[in-house]
Design an enzyme around this catalytic site. Structure first.
Site, PDB file in Angstrom:
ATOM      1  N   ASP A  51      59.190 -26.438 -69.727  1.00 45.18           N
ATOM      2  CA  ASP A  51      59.907 -26.959 -68.341  1.00 45.18           C
ATOM      3  C   ASP A  51      58.651 -26.716 -67.283  1.00 45.18           C
ATOM      4  O   ASP A  51      57.941 -25.506 -67.402  1.00 45.18           O
ATOM      5  CB  ASP A  51      60.896 -26.073 -67.995  1.00 45.18           C
ATOM      6  CG  ASP A  51      61.652 -26.663 -66.790  1.00 45.18           C
ATOM      7  OD1 ASP A  51      62.253 -27.617 -66.947  1.00 45.18           O
ATOM      8  OD2 ASP A  51      61.450 -26.053 -65.790  1.00 45.18           O
ATOM      9  N   GLU A  53      58.043 -26.690 -63.100  1.00 42.41           N
ATOM     10  CA  GLU A  53      58.477 -26.682 -61.658  1.00 42.41           C
ATOM     11  C   GLU A  53      57.276 -27.415 -60.945  1.00 42.41           C
ATOM     12  O   GLU A  53      56.168 -27.190 -61.024  1.00 42.41           O
ATOM     13  CB  GLU A  53      58.699 -25.214 -61.214  1.00 42.41           C
ATOM     14  CG  GLU A  53      59.727 -24.443 -62.161  1.00 42.41           C
ATOM     15  CD  GLU A  53      61.291 -24.980 -62.038  1.00 42.41           C
ATOM     16  OE1 GLU A  53      61.459 -25.379 -61.038  1.00 42.41           O
ATOM     17  OE2 GLU A  53      61.924 -24.665 -62.992  1.00 42.41           O
ATOM     18  N   HIS A 201      66.287 -19.621 -61.793  1.00 42.56           N
ATOM     19  CA  HIS A 201      65.632 -20.913 -61.946  1.00 42.56           C
ATOM     20  C   HIS A 201      64.342 -20.977 -62.066  1.00 42.56           C
ATOM     21  O   HIS A 201      63.615 -21.232 -61.326  1.00 42.56           O
ATOM     22  CB  HIS A 201      66.219 -21.740 -60.562  1.00 42.56           C
ATOM     23  CG  HIS A 201      65.953 -23.217 -61.215  1.00 42.56           C
ATOM     24  ND1 HIS A 201      66.744 -23.880 -62.017  1.00 42.56           N
ATOM     25  CD2 HIS A 201      65.334 -23.906 -60.550  1.00 42.56           C
ATOM     26  CE1 HIS A 201      66.513 -25.082 -62.121  1.00 42.56           C
ATOM     27  NE2 HIS A 201      65.387 -25.282 -61.250  1.00 42.56           N
TER      28      HIS A 201
END
Lengths: 239, 647
Positions: A51, A53, A201
């Site tokens: 993932d 960001e 997050h």
């Protein structure tokens, strides 16, 4: 895309780009497709759930600020084999993005630049199959660096968990996933499958969630009688 | 210290026993060696007889069942244990090595954190207490295995108040009895018997015919009471002085059942027989070792009192014994049966004493045969500790000119009994459902009329009364009043089945709080001081639903569990649903009992409100599942009785 086509492209890339002086990780990447037997159970292979960001959602303008990845072996997520790095995007981070991931400019002021982190990640990834949620988005950022630095895109196979969910959950669930784009968001799926709340997050937290969704979909795939690598690729391989 | 990236997982592991004692560094190291696995429902994780487990599994969410193959049924299995969120499994198998003893299967979709064997062994070597913890759980598992056939619930339920899987439900008669039994023939002289008993240091011996068929028990008490007073010579045969008939029990029965049997018959000894052969003797002293007191003693004391005052004085010790037994834990069905048994005995004694009192005061014996009915939860045998009175009285039809006088007698009688019950700790019914109320003290014919009127003209009021009265049970009956009443009720319902539909609509009034729990699960931090009414949202819907269907099918049983069994036997609801409902009912009942016990321990007035915060994950899950099952039942009622069309 099929494995055959990927191999073909890989062959071309190898012939064009394999040269002395290529970074060892990049050199290794050209061999990412070796030893993949599509007839073997998908769970037997190694995967890396990733993932990113970013500073925003525009792939042309925006830059990566953090990379999180975790390895999945034998269908199990290895909490000890993780990759988690902040990246200095070399530009401002918009306030909305800070709200999402909580990464403020001062936190990454001392972080290494994208290319360096990326090289490390390539080492972590090795020949494993890459797994991401809306993988095209993440792959775009990766390939931008790949193309810039080495002249060829990432050679590893890439699996998109959104495609897996659409193929494996949608048919038995006419009102849920797939009907609304919202329902395919990572948080929606995590809530739906009752996955534990990630560690805030963060890229790594979301990578774990992605890995756990992948793990669940892999089990679902096997339940439906198609647990081989080629079944997985048919359903969820990114072109 | 730099923040650990799996801090939440670390906190989760730290919250599980025996890892709660480890330091941050050690936990970080452990978590970093862990893996996350997913097992879809039904997947076998550890297979009995297969290779030993190579992980310690921590359940992050979902639940797993630990089972053994059932030797009695091909392909069947015995449930040994259920593990839920925060529990672990696999440790034993790892420590034991060799083929796995139990199978572990995902009972629902399961997410686990796995600690690999090497890491676990290293940890166990550093922390002997951790290894000890898991080794001792082997003993627990083996114990559970022995019990599992019938007692699957006890070790899963209960707040702190009730010890899980207590001695009484865990132990079998076989383990507690004195064996081999000391046996003599009916013709044995008293002198010889006394000598044997002294030599063998036993308080009783079994008198059995040749071939070991037992016919009586000769105890110390028999010697003290009967022999000393009546025997002319010690050469007389024991058969003249033994206590007979005997009460027997099977060696595989649970201690709890033995206790019930002794309480029921007021005896101190049970002869343990296997295929009619004596294999041992179980005395209440053997059970006292488990209970720490003598329930049988209290039962005897109730039987022996000669005045209401004495009975009232006994009330604290009855309470104490009951509370003690409930604290021991056990299956809901047995616990409820036990409370009923004690309450029935008090009521019976009170009836007897009051009859005597009326006679002594010149008002005479009961003018006609009568029946003292228990209604509501008492009628269903579902009281927990002390609940409000719900009773009524039926007497034989009387000639019109005498009816007033007769009714006066019974009203005066009922007044005293109700008063006595109040003094024994059963509060008056606020709704006035008591035999002292002229409406609820009637002749047989009047009762038939009353029930018929309710069924023919359902109204909110009569439906409410029906839900109390139609759970009637005789505590004391001098004729077959209730059989007739049940028959009349059945006929009445057959003439107006619309009544059932209204009753069903009524049964749908109380709904399980599904949303409540869902919200609760989300709000894990929770500042919401929300409370859950266990009775109204958990028990009442099941009780009401079972009643409607039982009345529909002409099932005479009033106990909810029995009703469900019989309804399932008639195929109206699937066996699976019936079992789930029974499990839900039992579980919620156990929760309620422990809630009441806690309140009493804290000196508070017990109520039915539960703060779900205090449930552990597993209990919460069970409750949630229970509520789902109740919803299934209500959907079925809606469909079967077309309740929506009534609105």
């Amino acid at each position: 895309m099929s494995l055959v086509k990927a191999r073909l492209r890989n062959l071309i890339a190898r012939q064009r780009f394999a040269r002395r002086g290529l970074h060892p990780f990049a050199q290794a990447n050209l061999h990412a497709l070796e030893g993949l037997d599509p007839e073997r159970p998908a769970a037997d292979f190694r995967y890396v759930a990733l993932d990113l960001e970013t500073t925003g959602l525009d792939p042309q303008q925006d830059r990566v600020v953090s990379v999180g990845a975790v390895r999945v072996v034998q269908g199990r997520v290895r909490l000890g084999e993780v990759f988690s790095e902040l990246v200095n995007p070399g530009r401002d981070i918009p306030a909305e993005a800070v709200k999402v991931h909580g990464i403020t400019p001062d936190k990454i002021a001392s972080a290494p630049h994208g290319a360096l982190v990326f090289e490390d990640f390539l080492g972590f990834l090795g020949r494993d199959i890459l797994v991401a949620h809306y993988a095209r988005f993440d792959l775009h950022f990766i390939n931008r660096v790949m193309n810039q630095r080495y002249g060829f895109p990432l050679q590893n196979l890439v699996i998109d968990t959104v495609l897996m969910c659409q193929a494996l959950v949608l048919p038995s669930d006419p009102y849920g996933i797939g009907r609304h784009q919202q329902a395919c968001r990572l948080e929606s799926l995590a809530g739906r499958f009752g996955l534990p709340q990630p560690e805030r997050h963060t890229a790594l937290g979301d990578a774990l969630t992605t890995a756990m969704i992948f793990q669940r979909m892999l089990a679902r795939l096997a339940e439906k009688g198609g647990g081989r690598l080629k079944d997985l690729l048919r359903v969820a391989m990114l072109k | 210290m730099e923040e650990f990236h799996w801090q939440r997982i670390l906190e989760f592991i730290k919250a599980t026993v025996p890892f709660d004692g480890l330091g941050q560094d050690e936990l970080r190291q452990l978590v970093s060696q862990m893996e996350v696995a997913y097992f879809p429902r039904g997947q076998v994780i550890i297979s009995r007889g297969g290779p030993a487990s190579s992980f310690l599994y921590f359940i992050q969410s979902g639940s797993a069942k630990v089972t053994l193959p059932d030797p009695a049924a091909e392909g069947g299995e015995i449930l040994v244990d259920v593990r839920g969120e925060g529990d672990a499994f696999g440790a034993l198998s790892m420590l034991q090595g060799g083929p796995a003893i139990f199978s572990v299967t995902a009972r629902e979709d399961l997410i686990c954190y796995l600690l690999p064997e090497a890491a676990f062994r290293e940890l166990a070597a550093r922390h002997p207490d951790i290894e000890r913890y898991y080794r001792s759980s082997l003993a627990r598992n083996l114990q559970a295995m022995r019990d599992s056939a019938q007692c699957q619930l006890p070790h899963m339920a209960g707040l702190e108040g009730v010890s899980l899987g207590a001695a009484l439900v865990r132990s079998r008669v076989r383990e507690l009895m004195s064996a081999p039994p000391v046996v003599c023939l009916p013709a044995t002289p008293l002198r010889a018997a006394a000598r044997i008993m002294t030599q063998r240091r036993v308080g009783s011996m079994v008198v059995a015919e040749e071939g070991a068929r037992p016919i009586g028990v000769l105890s110390d008490t028999d010697f003290r009471v009967k022999v000393m007073l009546n025997a002319k010579s010690l050469d007389e045969p024991v058969v003249e002085y033994m206590t007979s008939p005997i009460h027997t029990i099977a060696p595989d029965a649970y201690a709890f059942e033995a206790l019930l049997e002794m309480s029921r018959h007021g005896v101190h000894h049970l002869v343990v027989t296997d295929h009619e052969r004596v294999v041992g003797v179980l005395s209440d002293r053997d059970l006292q070792a488990l209970t720490g007191g003598s329930p049988v003693g209290v039962v005897r004391a109730i039987d022996q009192v000669t005045s209401v005052d004495e009975l009232v004085r006994l009330h604290p010790s009855i309470d104490r014994v009951l509370e003690m037994l409930l604290r021991m834990g056990g299956a809901a069905r047995e616990m409820l049966a036990l409370v009923t048994e004690f309450n029935d005995r008090v009521t019976l004694k009170l009836l007897e004493l009051t009859e005597q009192e009326m006679e002594d005061q010149g008002r005479g014996r009961p003018p006609l045969p009568y029946c003292w009915m228990a209604l509501g939860s008492e009628g269903r045998r579902e009281q927990t500790l002390r609940s409000d009175q719900d009773n009524a009285l039926i007497f034989t039809n009387a000639p019109a000119q005498r009816e007033m006088r007769i009714k006066d007698w019974f009203l005066a009688f009922a007044g005293r009994v109700v008063e006595g019950l109040v003094r024994c700790g059963f509060p008056r019914c606020e709704g006035g459902v008591m035999a002292v109320n002229p409406q609820w003290c009637q002749s047989e014919a009047a009762w038939h009329k009353t029930f018929l009127a309710w069924v023919l003209k359902p109204s909110p009021q009569t439906l409410r009364l029906g839900s109390i009265f139609f759970d009637f049970r005789a505590i004391y009956s001098e004729a077959d009043f209730l059989e007739n009443l049940a028959l009349h009720l059945k006929e009445a319902i057959e003439t107006n089945r619309l009544f059932l539909r209204y009753l069903a609509a009524n049964a749908l009034y109380n709904r399980p709080s599904l949303g409540f729990l869902r919200q609760f699960v989300v709000e894990k931090g929770g500042q919401h001081a929300n409370q859950l009414n266990l009775k109204l949202s958990g028990l009442t819907p099941i009780v009401d639903g079972a009643r409607v269907m039982a009345l529909d099918l002409g099932i005479a049983a009033t106990n909810t569990l029995e009703r469900l069994e019989q309804i399932a036997a008639q195929g109206i609801i699937k066996t699976g649903l019936a079992e789930d409902l029974m499990e839900a009912f039992s579980f919620i009942t156990l929760l309620r009992i422990s809630l009441h016990l806690e309140a009493r321990a804290a000196g508070e007035v017990p109520d039915n409100f539960l703060d779900p915060e205090r449930l552990n994950n597993f209990q919460r899950k069970m409750l949630k599942e229970g509520f789902h099952v109740i919803t299934d039942l209500q959907t079925l009622l809606e469909q079967r009785y077309q309740t929506r069309l009534l609105m």
